[in-house]
Design a protein around this motif. Sequence first.
Motif, PDB file in Angstrom:
ATOM      1  N   LYS A  13       0.719  -1.178  -0.031  1.00 40.32           N
ATOM      2  CA  LYS A  13      -0.023  -0.008   0.080  1.00 40.32           C
ATOM      3  C   LYS A  13       0.900   1.339  -0.007  1.00 40.32           C
ATOM      4  O   LYS A  13       0.433   2.456   0.383  1.00 40.32           O
ATOM      5  CB  LYS A  13      -0.928   0.176   1.170  1.00 40.32           C
ATOM      6  CG  LYS A  13      -1.760  -1.189   1.467  1.00 40.32           C
ATOM      7  CD  LYS A  13      -2.745  -1.485   0.427  1.00 40.32           C
ATOM      8  CE  LYS A  13      -3.638  -2.638   0.794  1.00 40.32           C
ATOM      9  NZ  LYS A  13      -3.162  -4.130   0.540  1.00 40.32           N
ATOM     10  N   LYS A  14       2.100   1.185  -0.290  1.00 39.59           N
ATOM     11  CA  LYS A  14       2.985   2.314  -0.290  1.00 39.59           C
ATOM     12  C   LYS A  14       2.597   3.314  -1.205  1.00 39.59           C
ATOM     13  O   LYS A  14       2.774   4.714  -0.925  1.00 39.59           O
ATOM     14  CB  LYS A  14       4.417   1.767  -0.684  1.00 39.59           C
ATOM     15  CG  LYS A  14       5.652   2.495  -0.056  1.00 39.59           C
ATOM     16  CD  LYS A  14       6.956   1.902  -0.370  1.00 39.59           C
ATOM     17  CE  LYS A  14       7.286   0.972   0.661  1.00 39.59           C
ATOM     18  NZ  LYS A  14       8.468   0.539   0.265  1.00 39.59           N
ATOM     19  N   HIS A  15       2.092   3.175  -2.267  1.00 39.38           N
ATOM     20  CA  HIS A  15       1.573   4.400  -3.274  1.00 39.38           C
ATOM     21  C   HIS A  15       0.131   4.726  -3.013  1.00 39.38           C
ATOM     22  O   HIS A  15      -0.326   5.597  -3.490  1.00 39.38           O
ATOM     23  CB  HIS A  15       1.709   3.644  -4.527  1.00 39.38           C
ATOM     24  CG  HIS A  15       0.826   2.347  -4.996  1.00 39.38           C
ATOM     25  ND1 HIS A  15       1.119   1.165  -4.469  1.00 39.38           N
ATOM     26  CD2 HIS A  15      -0.505   2.368  -5.531  1.00 39.38           C
ATOM     27  CE1 HIS A  15       0.066   0.455  -4.680  1.00 39.38           C
ATOM     28  NE2 HIS A  15      -0.733   1.184  -5.395  1.00 39.38           N
ATOM     29  N   TRP A  16      -0.640   4.136  -2.095  1.00 35.49           N
ATOM     30  CA  TRP A  16      -1.919   4.555  -1.767  1.00 35.49           C
ATOM     31  C   TRP A  16      -1.964   5.814  -0.772  1.00 35.49           C
ATOM     32  O   TRP A  16      -1.003   5.997  -0.151  1.00 35.49           O
ATOM     33  CB  TRP A  16      -2.606   3.465  -0.811  1.00 35.49           C
ATOM     34  CG  TRP A  16      -2.974   2.386  -1.609  1.00 35.49           C
ATOM     35  CD1 TRP A  16      -2.514   1.802  -2.619  1.00 35.49           C
ATOM     36  CD2 TRP A  16      -4.011   1.215  -1.364  1.00 35.49           C
ATOM     37  NE1 TRP A  16      -3.131   0.632  -3.223  1.00 35.49           N
ATOM     38  CE2 TRP A  16      -4.125   0.221  -2.413  1.00 35.49           C
ATOM     39  CE3 TRP A  16      -4.728   1.134  -0.140  1.00 35.49           C
ATOM     40  CZ2 TRP A  16      -5.017  -0.802  -2.056  1.00 35.49           C
ATOM     41  CZ3 TRP A  16      -5.801   0.174  -0.029  1.00 35.49           C
ATOM     42  CH2 TRP A  16      -5.923  -0.691  -1.102  1.00 35.49           C
ATOM     43  N   GLU A  17      -3.033   6.497  -1.076  1.00 32.69           N
ATOM     44  CA  GLU A  17      -3.337   7.721  -0.303  1.00 32.69           C
ATOM     45  C   GLU A  17      -3.878   7.086   0.973  1.00 32.69           C
ATOM     46  O   GLU A  17      -4.274   6.222   1.252  1.00 32.69           O
ATOM     47  CB  GLU A  17      -4.317   8.586  -0.914  1.00 32.69           C
ATOM     48  CG  GLU A  17      -3.896   9.349  -2.283  1.00 32.69           C
ATOM     49  CD  GLU A  17      -5.094   9.906  -2.840  1.00 32.69           C
ATOM     50  OE1 GLU A  17      -5.829  10.371  -2.003  1.00 32.69           O
ATOM     51  OE2 GLU A  17      -4.731  10.417  -4.070  1.00 32.69           O
ATOM     52  N   GLU A  18      -3.901   8.133   1.990  1.00 32.51           N
ATOM     53  CA  GLU A  18      -3.984   7.965   3.246  1.00 32.51           C
ATOM     54  C   GLU A  18      -5.652   7.439   3.470  1.00 32.51           C
ATOM     55  O   GLU A  18      -5.910   6.745   4.199  1.00 32.51           O
ATOM     56  CB  GLU A  18      -3.953   9.130   4.420  1.00 32.51           C
ATOM     57  CG  GLU A  18      -4.357   8.886   5.737  1.00 32.51           C
ATOM     58  CD  GLU A  18      -3.183   8.152   6.578  1.00 32.51           C
ATOM     59  OE1 GLU A  18      -3.534   7.462   7.553  1.00 32.51           O
ATOM     60  OE2 GLU A  18      -2.366   7.783   5.939  1.00 32.51           O
ATOM     61  N   LYS A  19      -6.402   8.021   2.685  1.00 32.84           N
ATOM     62  CA  LYS A  19      -8.160   7.982   2.462  1.00 32.84           C
ATOM     63  C   LYS A  19      -8.248   6.305   2.052  1.00 32.84           C
ATOM     64  O   LYS A  19      -9.186   5.770   2.884  1.00 32.84           O
ATOM     65  CB  LYS A  19      -8.508   8.783   1.713  1.00 32.84           C
ATOM     66  CG  LYS A  19      -9.967   8.636   1.376  1.00 32.84           C
ATOM     67  CD  LYS A  19     -10.534   9.456   0.128  1.00 32.84           C
ATOM     68  CE  LYS A  19     -11.786   9.203  -0.163  1.00 32.84           C
ATOM     69  NZ  LYS A  19     -12.613  10.153  -1.161  1.00 32.84           N
ATOM     70  N   HIS A  20      -7.409   5.815   1.217  1.00 34.63           N
ATOM     71  CA  HIS A  20      -7.562   4.590   0.898  1.00 34.63           C
ATOM     72  C   HIS A  20      -7.121   3.731   1.620  1.00 34.63           C
ATOM     73  O   HIS A  20      -7.766   2.554   2.073  1.00 34.63           O
ATOM     74  CB  HIS A  20      -7.003   4.446  -0.567  1.00 34.63           C
ATOM     75  CG  HIS A  20      -7.674   5.201  -1.738  1.00 34.63           C
ATOM     76  ND1 HIS A  20      -6.893   6.317  -2.364  1.00 34.63           N
ATOM     77  CD2 HIS A  20      -8.654   5.068  -2.225  1.00 34.63           C
ATOM     78  CE1 HIS A  20      -7.599   7.052  -2.909  1.00 34.63           C
ATOM     79  NE2 HIS A  20      -8.878   6.299  -3.133  1.00 34.63           N
ATOM     80  N   ILE A  21      -5.991   4.061   2.387  1.00 38.00           N
ATOM     81  CA  ILE A  21      -5.708   3.039   3.387  1.00 38.00           C
ATOM     82  C   ILE A  21      -6.597   2.700   4.337  1.00 38.00           C
ATOM     83  O   ILE A  21      -6.857   1.814   5.167  1.00 38.00           O
ATOM     84  CB  ILE A  21      -4.265   3.534   4.126  1.00 38.00           C
ATOM     85  CG1 ILE A  21      -3.274   3.243   3.183  1.00 38.00           C
ATOM     86  CG2 ILE A  21      -3.639   2.723   5.260  1.00 38.00           C
ATOM     87  CD1 ILE A  21      -1.773   3.815   3.250  1.00 38.00           C
ATOM     88  N   GLN A  22      -7.206   3.919   5.158  1.00 41.02           N
ATOM     89  CA  GLN A  22      -8.191   3.869   5.961  1.00 41.02           C
ATOM     90  C   GLN A  22      -9.561   3.167   5.561  1.00 41.02           C
ATOM     91  O   GLN A  22     -10.114   2.526   6.358  1.00 41.02           O
ATOM     92  CB  GLN A  22      -8.488   5.372   6.411  1.00 41.02           C
ATOM     93  CG  GLN A  22      -7.531   6.044   7.122  1.00 41.02           C
ATOM     94  CD  GLN A  22      -7.859   7.655   7.526  1.00 41.02           C
ATOM     95  OE1 GLN A  22      -8.902   8.027   6.783  1.00 41.02           O
ATOM     96  NE2 GLN A  22      -7.150   8.143   8.426  1.00 41.02           N
ATOM     97  N   LEU A  23      -9.846   3.282   4.325  1.00 40.88           N
ATOM     98  CA  LEU A  23     -10.919   2.415   3.773  1.00 40.88           C
ATOM     99  C   LEU A  23     -10.598   0.950   3.876  1.00 40.88           C
ATOM    100  O   LEU A  23     -11.403   0.202   4.175  1.00 40.88           O
ATOM    101  CB  LEU A  23     -11.292   3.133   2.373  1.00 40.88           C
ATOM    102  CG  LEU A  23     -11.988   4.222   2.330  1.00 40.88           C
ATOM    103  CD1 LEU A  23     -12.180   4.862   0.946  1.00 40.88           C
ATOM    104  CD2 LEU A  23     -13.518   4.317   2.883  1.00 40.88           C
ATOM    105  N   ALA A  24      -9.470   0.703   3.377  1.00 43.10           N
ATOM    106  CA  ALA A  24      -9.010  -0.827   3.530  1.00 43.10           C
ATOM    107  C   ALA A  24      -9.122  -1.250   4.988  1.00 43.10           C
ATOM    108  O   ALA A  24      -9.666  -2.297   5.392  1.00 43.10           O
ATOM    109  CB  ALA A  24      -7.788  -0.750   3.040  1.00 43.10           C
ATOM    110  N   GLN A  25      -8.712  -0.673   5.899  1.00 45.76           N
ATOM    111  CA  GLN A  25      -8.497  -0.722   7.223  1.00 45.76           C
ATOM    112  C   GLN A  25      -9.977  -0.926   7.890  1.00 45.76           C
ATOM    113  O   GLN A  25     -10.502  -1.908   8.732  1.00 45.76           O
ATOM    114  CB  GLN A  25      -7.954   0.214   8.215  1.00 45.76           C
ATOM    115  CG  GLN A  25      -6.378  -0.008   8.057  1.00 45.76           C
ATOM    116  CD  GLN A  25      -5.527   1.121   8.564  1.00 45.76           C
ATOM    117  OE1 GLN A  25      -6.064   2.457   9.130  1.00 45.76           O
ATOM    118  NE2 GLN A  25      -4.319   1.206   9.017  1.00 45.76           N
ATOM    119  N   LEU A  26     -10.910   0.126   7.582  1.00 46.25           N
ATOM    120  CA  LEU A  26     -12.323  -0.006   7.743  1.00 46.25           C
ATOM    121  C   LEU A  26     -13.080  -1.297   7.283  1.00 46.25           C
ATOM    122  O   LEU A  26     -13.795  -2.017   8.271  1.00 46.25           O
ATOM    123  CB  LEU A  26     -13.326   1.116   7.212  1.00 46.25           C
ATOM    124  CG  LEU A  26     -14.587   1.128   7.666  1.00 46.25           C
ATOM    125  CD1 LEU A  26     -14.710   1.458   9.172  1.00 46.25           C
ATOM    126  CD2 LEU A  26     -15.254   2.629   7.046  1.00 46.25           C
TER     127      LEU A  26
END
Length: 72
Positions: free
Chosen positions: A14-27
Amino acid sequence: MKNPTPLEKFVDNKKHWEEKHIQLAQLCQLRLIHEKLERNRSNTSTLVWWLIAIPIIAAILLFMSALGAISI
């Protein structure tokens, strides 16, 4: 070369992901975990009824029947 840990795999993936997308994946991951825990709670409740409550009720009814308080 050693095997990467799940956290290292996640970070590399997920290195290239934005913070928003990482949070959605975690959610989404948290939602899946919550659903599994809810199913586990439900199954535990069912087991309690079948293994504890129903035998106690049956024993009370048999005991009362033996005393003649009720007729089954």
